[in-house]
Write an enzyme that holds these catalytic residues in place. Structure first.
Site, short mmCIF file in Angstrom:
data_model
loop_
_atom_site.label_atom_id
_atom_site.label_comp_id
_atom_site.label_asym_id
_atom_site.label_seq_id
_atom_site.Cartn_x
_atom_site.Cartn_y
_atom_site.Cartn_z
N TYR B 147 0.82 -1.21 0.00
CA TYR B 147 0.00 0.00 0.00
C TYR B 147 0.86 1.26 0.00
CZ TYR B 147 -4.84 -1.59 0.15
OH TYR B 147 -6.07 -2.11 -0.18
N GLU B 154 1.29 6.25 -7.01
CA GLU B 154 0.10 6.90 -7.58
C GLU B 154 0.18 8.42 -7.40
OE1 GLU B 154 -3.60 5.20 -6.14
OE2 GLU B 154 -2.80 3.16 -6.33
#
Lengths: 310, 221
Positions: B147, B154
């Protein structure tokens, strides 16, 4: 009589319970709880009768005006009450005032002040008549809402959770700014004069009808604030249960016909869906309450919110 | 009749999960192979087809949740799938200038490992009725590293794309127009970056809670 106060996990909220006189009302119980736990003022308390395990029935909420004896069946001197903390509360008047204040103040800022330079536009701009009328219409609308909040509405609950202040203000203030940005934009394209007049004219009529609906609803409830539900009658209520929402939706439609922005129409769609949810719940509640049995009137066949669709 | 539908559901979900698993396996394989042979600048070109296909297929998962085919609530699948589709189509596919950045490699590697574990886990449960405990452990532990790496990639890529978004005017609608409407894709990208600020810790905390629940439940069994 002895009151045992438990939380939903079974833990005793007040150890040893409370001793109250036999004719005590629920309001007395609320006061007694508040005396013992400063944090839990009465509007924060949700008091219900325990439901037998496995029962699908909704718990009975204690009415503050009734006496505790009414809720004891059989066991006259003893009652167990379920306690739930509703969290910090604010009065509905406070909530509505702040959520409506945002649009009332933010919209004129976009009209009067040179904010568009911060978005990269030149300060000079031409103000079209429709933009001025939109300002008056918008401000009248939210001023009307504030007046109704303080002088007309009678609320079924006195308070609302504090978290709703943030949620509701975010909704009204964001949408208010979003619409104000587009209607007052230096590159705004107005519609025809006729369309503007139709839009504002229709909207104004609906706003007046909406106020009249609110007055009818107010008269269904007694002034001592006990809330309760009655079958609304008269004016548009004879054909539609939530005529107040209907007129509010049409009023926004009028505004959008006159101002023609995607932002305004998005707001209309969102507001309509929110009010439709409320209307369905209210219509269902009234039909359940007024089922025609045991001498109660039967709720008449009516549209829920938007004839001829719903 | 009910047995038939349950069976049909299992067959469909097995095929779905294993097919998308193969897609992501291809992404990881091609990404690592290209990194070794050609360098990070070429990773996007190598993985583009399986990446676009596998990630777009995830849109079906929103439908699955809506019609009740799977238990996952739409409220959690929608933002997850939405953000992935935004990165895949709205940033990487739309703005080729950033495809050569090394963050693309870290992104597709983080995503593909996560998805390989996830889809094979569900594929096992649907097709065979169980998944080994190490598989469960992997599913609920790999996020601890992936994550942060995935989210950083991202955010980094959106940030890198900003000047190209501003310059190209792509997906933007300007005023004046009849409907007094505008869309500024640049400001939307800034808004997207803003969502990561509360969204990432929230999601991470949610996964930690899920992990605790899933791993303690399996210990009890």
């Amino acid at each position: 009589m002895k009151v045992t106060l438990v939380s939903r996990s079974g833990r005793e909220v007040i150890k040893g319970g409370l001793e109250l006189h036999d004719s005590a009302t629920v309001a007395d119980l609320q006061e007694a709880i508040h005396k013992r736990t400063k944090k839990f003022y009465p509007s924060r308390q949700r008091l219900t009768l325990p439901v037998p395990p496995g029962s699908k029935e909704r718990p009975v909420v204690l009415n503050c005006k009734k006496s505790l004896k009414d809720y004891c069946d059989g066991n006259q001197n003893n009652i167990t009450v379920l306690f739930k903390d509703l969290g910090p509360q604010v009065s509905y008047r406070t909530l509505f005032f702040f959520e409506y204040l945002g649009p009332l103040i933010l919209y004129p800022i976009f009209y009067y002040f040179p904010v568009y330079q911060f978005f990269g536009y030149k300060v000079e701009r031409v103000i079209h008549p429709v933009q001025t009328y939109a300002l008056y219409y918008w401000c009248f609308h939210y001023f009307k809402r504030i007046m109704e909040t303080f002088f007309i509405h009678r609320f079924s609950h006195a308070t609302s959770p504090l978290s709703n202040v943030f949620r509701n203000c975010a909704y009204y203030w964001t949408f208010g700014s979003y619409i104000a940005y587009y209607v007052n934009h230096p590159l705004y394209t107005p519609v025809s004069d006729l369309q503007m007049k139709i839009g504002f004219g229709f909207g104004l009529v609906c706003q007046l009808a909406n106020s009249y609906c609110h007055i009818i609803l107010k008269n269904l409830r007694s002034p001592d604030g006990s809330g309760g539900y009655q079958i609304p009658r008269g004016f548009l209520f004879n054909i539609v249960t939530c005529a107040n929402y209907t007129t509010e939706i049409y009023q926004w439609l009028g505004f959008n016909i006159a101002t023609q922005t995607v932002a305004g129409y998005v707001f209309l769609v969102v507001a309509t869906s929110i009010m439709t949810n409320w209307a369905l719940a209210k219509h269902r509640r009234l039909k359940k309450l007024f089922d025609g049995k045991e001498g109660r009137p039967k709720y008449p066949r009516r549209w829920v919110i938007l004839p001829p669709f719903l | 009749m009910a047995c038939f539908l349950t069976g049909l559901r299992r067959i469909y979900l097995s095929i779905y999960n294993w097919t998308v698993f193969i897609g992501w396996f291809q992404v990881l394989f091609l990404a690592l192979k290209t990194l070794k042979e050609s360098g990070h600048e070429h990773v996007y070109n190598a993985v583009e087809k399986p990446l676009l296909l596998s990630q777009s297929a995830a849109a079906l998962e929103i439908l699955h949740g809506l019609i009740g085919l799977v238990r996952s609530p739409v409220s959690s699948t929608l933002p997850q799938v939405g953000s992935r589709l935004y990165l895949t189509w709205g940033i990487l596919w739309s703005f080729p200038e950033i495809r050569t950045h090394i963050l693309v490699s870290s992104l597709v590697i983080s995503w593909s490992i996560t998805e390989i574990i996830r889809y094979s886990f569900f594929g096992m449960k649907e097709a065979f009725g169980f998944a080994p405990s190490w598989h469960l452990w992997l599913r609920y532990s790999s996020f601890l590293v992936l994550y942060p790496t995935g989210i950083s990639s991202e955010v980094g890529l959106i940030y890198l794309a900003l000047p190209y978004i501003k310059g190209s005017e792509k997906y933007s609608v300007r005023m004046p127009n009849k409907w007094n409407f505008s869309v500024d894709y640049f400001y939307l990208a800034i808004l997207a970056l803003g969502f990561y600020v509360p969204g990432s810790p929230h999601l991470y905390r949610y996964m930690l809670a899920q992990r605790k629940r899933a791993l303690s439940k399996s210990k009890k069994e």
